[in-house]
Design a protein around this motif. Sequence first.
Motif, short mmCIF file in Angstrom:
data_model
loop_
_atom_site.label_atom_id
_atom_site.label_comp_id
_atom_site.label_asym_id
_atom_site.label_seq_id
_atom_site.Cartn_x
_atom_site.Cartn_y
_atom_site.Cartn_z
N SER A 20 0.82 -1.21 0.00
CA SER A 20 0.00 0.00 0.00
C SER A 20 0.86 1.26 0.00
CB SER A 20 -0.93 0.00 1.21
OG SER A 20 -0.19 0.09 2.42
N GLU A 208 -7.92 2.85 -11.09
CA GLU A 208 -7.40 1.50 -10.80
C GLU A 208 -6.63 1.48 -9.49
OE1 GLU A 208 -5.08 0.57 -14.19
OE2 GLU A 208 -6.78 0.27 -15.53
N ALA A 211 -9.18 1.64 -6.60
CA ALA A 211 -9.83 0.35 -6.39
C ALA A 211 -8.88 -0.62 -5.69
CB ALA A 211 -10.31 -0.22 -7.72
N LEU A 212 -7.60 -0.60 -6.12
CA LEU A 212 -6.61 -1.49 -5.50
C LEU A 212 -6.39 -1.13 -4.04
CD1 LEU A 212 -4.52 -3.73 -5.70
CD2 LEU A 212 -2.89 -2.05 -6.60
N GLN A 214 -8.49 0.37 -2.04
CA GLN A 214 -9.67 -0.01 -1.27
C GLN A 214 -9.70 -1.50 -0.97
OE1 GLN A 214 -12.72 1.55 -3.85
NE2 GLN A 214 -12.76 3.56 -2.83
N GLU A 215 -9.32 -2.31 -1.94
CA GLU A 215 -9.26 -3.75 -1.71
C GLU A 215 -8.19 -4.11 -0.69
OE1 GLU A 215 -11.17 -6.27 -2.76
OE2 GLU A 215 -12.49 -4.71 -3.58
N MET A 216 -7.07 -3.43 -0.79
CA MET A 216 -5.98 -3.70 0.16
C MET A 216 -6.38 -3.29 1.57
SD MET A 216 -2.75 -2.49 -2.20
CE MET A 216 -1.52 -2.89 -0.99
N GLU A 217 -7.10 -2.18 1.68
CA GLU A 217 -7.56 -1.75 3.00
C GLU A 217 -8.53 -2.76 3.63
OE1 GLU A 217 -9.20 2.08 2.42
OE2 GLU A 217 -7.26 3.10 2.19
N LYS A 218 -9.43 -3.29 2.80
CA LYS A 218 -10.37 -4.30 3.30
C LYS A 218 -9.63 -5.55 3.78
CE LYS A 218 -14.24 -2.90 0.33
NZ LYS A 218 -15.13 -3.30 -0.79
N GLU A 219 -8.63 -5.97 2.99
CA GLU A 219 -7.89 -7.17 3.36
C GLU A 219 -7.06 -6.94 4.61
OE1 GLU A 219 -6.90 -11.15 2.95
OE2 GLU A 219 -8.45 -9.91 2.03
N GLN A 220 -6.49 -5.75 4.72
CA GLN A 220 -5.73 -5.41 5.93
C GLN A 220 -6.63 -5.45 7.16
OE1 GLN A 220 -4.08 -1.62 4.79
NE2 GLN A 220 -2.04 -2.49 4.55
N ARG A 222 -9.38 -7.18 7.56
CA ARG A 222 -9.75 -8.55 7.87
C ARG A 222 -8.64 -9.27 8.63
NH1 ARG A 222 -8.91 -13.46 6.40
NH2 ARG A 222 -7.37 -12.87 4.83
#
Length: 391
Positions: A20, A208, A211-212, A214-220, A222
Amino acid sequence: MKSTKLALAVLFLWSLASSSQEVQLTKKDSIVKSSWMVSLGINIVDDSGDEFGNLFDIKDGWHAVPFPSRISVGRYFDNGLGLEAIGTYNKYKEGKIVDNVVNPADVDYFGLDFRISYDLNMILGEMGFFDPYIGIGAGYTDANNQGRGTYNAVLGFRTWFSDHWGLDFNTTGKWAMDTENASNHIQHAVGVAYRFDVKKGLSRKGEEKLALLQEMEKEQQRVQDSIAAKQKADEEARLLAERLEREKEAARLAAEKAKKDAEDARRAKIENEVRNLGRVYFKLNSSYLSIADKKVLDKLVGILENSPSLAIEVSAHTDSRGTDKYNQWLSEKRAKRTVEYIISKGISEERIKYDAFGETRLTNECDDDTPCPEKKHSENRRSAFKILSNK
């Protein structure tokens, strides 16, 4: 087993955090989506009759006037389309080719055009400061004492230096609606463009990235939620230690910067004081210092006394009258007398260098071949000061 899973979770979280940091939104990911734009510039008309076959017949076929001759106003939308109105003025020059004949006299050219343009970055992808476009339209042109409606096609590009200012380059082909009585021609243009009422958004690459991220933040999030309370406390303690270390380092850097800024300010103040002293000016054929000259040197002595690390160079000069050999000798006397006065005030001679240049470095046009009044000659009879060291 639990400790192994926890270690893997921590390792995975660290990997995401590192990624990130590498993927960040920047100004380059933000582009102008819509705006109003005005431009002012010049236009060049080629109405030689063979304009599409001999595009660069500049000498005989191109017409231009030496002042701003094109203005445009346009509204540009986030879908890449733009609506523009353009007004132009030009003058067909006597002796140049117009519609395959030599033009017998200067003739005014007026044009009013409307067009729809399309931003090619919508197809090619955002290319930063380079903004190519195409367009079609119609207009009315009064050229060579003939009014005619025209169908227009344009190819151009804009290059932007900021969100508001740029340059616009374009070439427009104009085909007469009445081909029997009027000729086709080409119009080139370049102008300064200003955008206002600018609305910005993310480029494709920026979207892009977002979006990446945001996905990384969600995974972090979790992974973080799966870490035990003790591990979380240990992590907070580690982050706190790092933050304190960063604050300590930031304080050290701030102190060093403040020290450097203070030293730079001190040097600048000394340089400004020396620069504002002016020069010592001598009478004709004289190396003696006047009362006014000594006042200038006394100020220089004061600066040297207050700045022990300051070293200067004195350069002495003459006007152009007299022989080169005499003037070199006289400038050396002036330099020595200037330096001797400074040393007599208690300044170490190691801090004073000097050089003499005779009449080789005049400050104006008053050389041996140019008669000048005494006032101008006096400007060359001088001693000047230059800082050699100011630690």
